[in-house]
Design an enzyme around this catalytic site. Structure first.
Site, PDB file in Angstrom:
ATOM      1  N   ASN A   7       0.725  -1.504   0.170  1.00 16.34           N
ATOM      2  CA  ASN A   7      -0.107  -0.009  -0.220  1.00 16.34           C
ATOM      3  C   ASN A   7       1.410   1.076   0.292  1.00 16.34           C
ATOM      4  OD1 ASN A   7      -1.213   2.109   0.700  1.00 16.34           O
ATOM      5  ND2 ASN A   7      -3.222   0.532   1.594  1.00 16.34           N
ATOM      6  N   ARG A  18       4.571  18.466   0.308  1.00 22.70           N
ATOM      7  CA  ARG A  18       5.426  19.887   0.121  1.00 22.70           C
ATOM      8  C   ARG A  18       5.146  19.825  -0.849  1.00 22.70           C
ATOM      9  NH1 ARG A  18      10.955  19.869   2.038  1.00 22.70           N
ATOM     10  NH2 ARG A  18      10.932  21.861   0.507  1.00 22.70           N
ATOM     11  N   HIS A  43      -5.774   3.377  -1.244  1.00 20.70           N
ATOM     12  CA  HIS A  43      -7.031   3.875  -0.901  1.00 20.70           C
ATOM     13  C   HIS A  43      -7.454   4.981  -0.711  1.00 20.70           C
ATOM     14  CE1 HIS A  43      -9.919   2.767   2.725  1.00 20.70           C
ATOM     15  NE2 HIS A  43      -9.894   3.027   1.920  1.00 20.70           N
ATOM     16  N   ARG A  45      -9.478   8.655  -0.571  1.00 20.43           N
ATOM     17  CA  ARG A  45     -10.091   9.067  -0.041  1.00 20.43           C
ATOM     18  C   ARG A  45     -10.956  10.307  -0.626  1.00 20.43           C
ATOM     19  NH1 ARG A  45      -7.981   5.926   3.638  1.00 20.43           N
ATOM     20  NH2 ARG A  45      -8.858   5.198   4.816  1.00 20.43           N
ATOM     21  N   HIS A  50      -4.145  11.897   0.514  1.00 21.09           N
ATOM     22  CA  HIS A  50      -2.846  11.279   0.307  1.00 21.09           C
ATOM     23  C   HIS A  50      -3.352  10.615  -0.973  1.00 21.09           C
ATOM     24  CE1 HIS A  50      -5.873   7.830   1.765  1.00 21.09           C
ATOM     25  NE2 HIS A  50      -5.213   8.475   2.426  1.00 21.09           N
ATOM     26  N   GLU A  70      -8.637   0.090  -3.010  1.00 17.36           N
ATOM     27  CA  GLU A  70      -9.621   0.113  -1.648  1.00 17.36           C
ATOM     28  C   GLU A  70     -10.742   1.596  -1.947  1.00 17.36           C
ATOM     29  OE1 GLU A  70      -6.464  -2.400   0.962  1.00 17.36           O
ATOM     30  OE2 GLU A  70      -6.777  -0.618   1.201  1.00 17.36           O
ATOM     31  N   THR A 100      -7.642   5.930   9.381  1.00 20.33           N
ATOM     32  CA  THR A 100      -7.207   4.924   8.851  1.00 20.33           C
ATOM     33  C   THR A 100      -9.018   4.415   8.789  1.00 20.33           C
ATOM     34  OG1 THR A 100      -6.155   3.056   8.491  1.00 20.33           O
ATOM     35  CG2 THR A 100      -5.998   3.951  10.511  1.00 20.33           C
ATOM     36  N   HIS A 191      -3.525  -4.512   7.328  1.00 24.66           N
ATOM     37  CA  HIS A 191      -3.905  -3.482   8.634  1.00 24.66           C
ATOM     38  C   HIS A 191      -3.437  -3.637   9.486  1.00 24.66           C
ATOM     39  CE1 HIS A 191      -6.451  -0.311   9.707  1.00 24.66           C
ATOM     40  NE2 HIS A 191      -5.470  -0.083  10.516  1.00 24.66           N
ATOM     41  N   ASP A 192      -2.019  -3.022  10.156  1.00 26.29           N
ATOM     42  CA  ASP A 192      -1.235  -3.206  11.557  1.00 26.29           C
ATOM     43  C   ASP A 192      -0.481  -4.636  10.871  1.00 26.29           C
ATOM     44  OD1 ASP A 192      -1.941  -1.220  11.989  1.00 26.29           O
ATOM     45  OD2 ASP A 192      -2.881  -1.388  13.741  1.00 26.29           O
ATOM     46  N   GLY A 214       1.049  -1.409   4.088  1.00 27.65           N
ATOM     47  CA  GLY A 214       1.467  -0.304   3.643  1.00 27.65           C
ATOM     48  C   GLY A 214       1.734   0.403   5.298  1.00 27.65           C
ATOM     49  N   HIS A 215       1.995   1.297   6.184  1.00 29.05           N
ATOM     50  CA  HIS A 215       2.618   1.559   6.751  1.00 29.05           C
ATOM     51  C   HIS A 215       3.219   1.084   7.693  1.00 29.05           C
ATOM     52  CE1 HIS A 215       2.016   4.835   9.932  1.00 29.05           C
ATOM     53  NE2 HIS A 215       2.230   3.691  11.349  1.00 29.05           N
TER      54      HIS A 215
END
Length: 241
Positions: A7, A18, A43, A45, A50, A70, A100, A191-192, A214-215
């Site tokens: 992700n 920036r 993903h 939104r 992002h 997603e 999230t 997720h996580d 991702g994160h």
């Protein structure tokens, strides 16, 4: 083994901070594929904080592995998916102001809605997946009636409990995966998930087809480097026998 889809939302967040084009999202996606990942996940939104909607069109032109989009199937998102025609769409019931994703679908309450959305995407030749919690088997059974090809197990609870040393939490996920497979759906997860917990998860979920990370992966890349981290994930996903 399960394939790794990276992700790239956090890459877009860094770029947007920036107002320019550094890092370049398209180039990073190309590099991630070259480093061995088997997919790219985005993903978008509605506020485009992002991933921008244009990013989906740009990535469709260059992704050679698998593009997974997603999101919550509001009209704008549905149109984006139908325009881009990614390999996979993952339906996530996130509110507009969510930082999230924080819950899976109530596939019983929203069964009719999901059936209609999924039928439209499948008619366009797009594989469909439903983001879902694992605590209630009835939700898995209802997901199967929507026509979804896959479910994506929401793994935040697993990650939190695993960090505490509670490995018994994996039973809930194993049972959900087994049921989904029995009902004819493939199993994704996300997720996580991280380098610390992915191997144990994959070892105990043999039905696992794909993980979307991702994160944690981008955070870990700050220490190990992006190419090294992708290699490390591949090793942990392979080392499950």
């Amino acid at each position: 083994m399960a394939v790794l889809s990276v992700n790239v939302n956090k890459i877009a967040t860094l770029r947007n901070s920036r107002g320019g084009d550094v890092p370049n999202l398209v180039q990073v996606a190309k590099d991630i594929e070259e480093f061995g990942a088997q997919g790219i996940t985005i993903h978008p939104r509605p506020d485009e904080r992002h991933i921008r909607y244009q990013d989906a069109y740009d990535l469709k032109e260059i992704v050679t592995t698998e593009l997974n989009i997603e999101g919550n199937p509001i009209p704008k998102f549905k149109q984006l998916v139908l325009d881009v025609v990614p390999h996979q769409v993952t339906l996530v019931p996130d509110a507009i102001d969510n930082i999230t994703s924080n819950a899976g679908w109530d596939t019983i309450t929203h069964q009719s809605f999901l059936k209609d959305v999924i039928a439209e995407f499948k008619e366009a030749g797009i594989r469909t997946s439903i983001f879902i919690d694992t605590g209630n088997p009835d939700l898995i059974e209802a997901a199967a009636t929507t026509g979804a090809d896959r479910v994506e197990l929401y793994t935040e609870k697993y990650a939190v409990e695993y960090q505490k040393g509670n490995t018994r939490v994996i039973t809930e996920y194993a049972q959900a995966a087994q049921l989904a497979k029995k009902l004819g759906m493939q199993v994704n997860a996300g997720h996580d998930l991280s380098l610390k917990n992915i191997n144990f998860f994959a070892k105990n979920i043999p039905e696992l087809s794909e993980v979307s990370i991702g994160h944690a992966l981008i955070a870990e890349a700050l220490y190990y480097g992006l190419q090294n981290v992708i290699t490390m994930y591949q090793y942990k996903l392979q080392d499950v026998l």
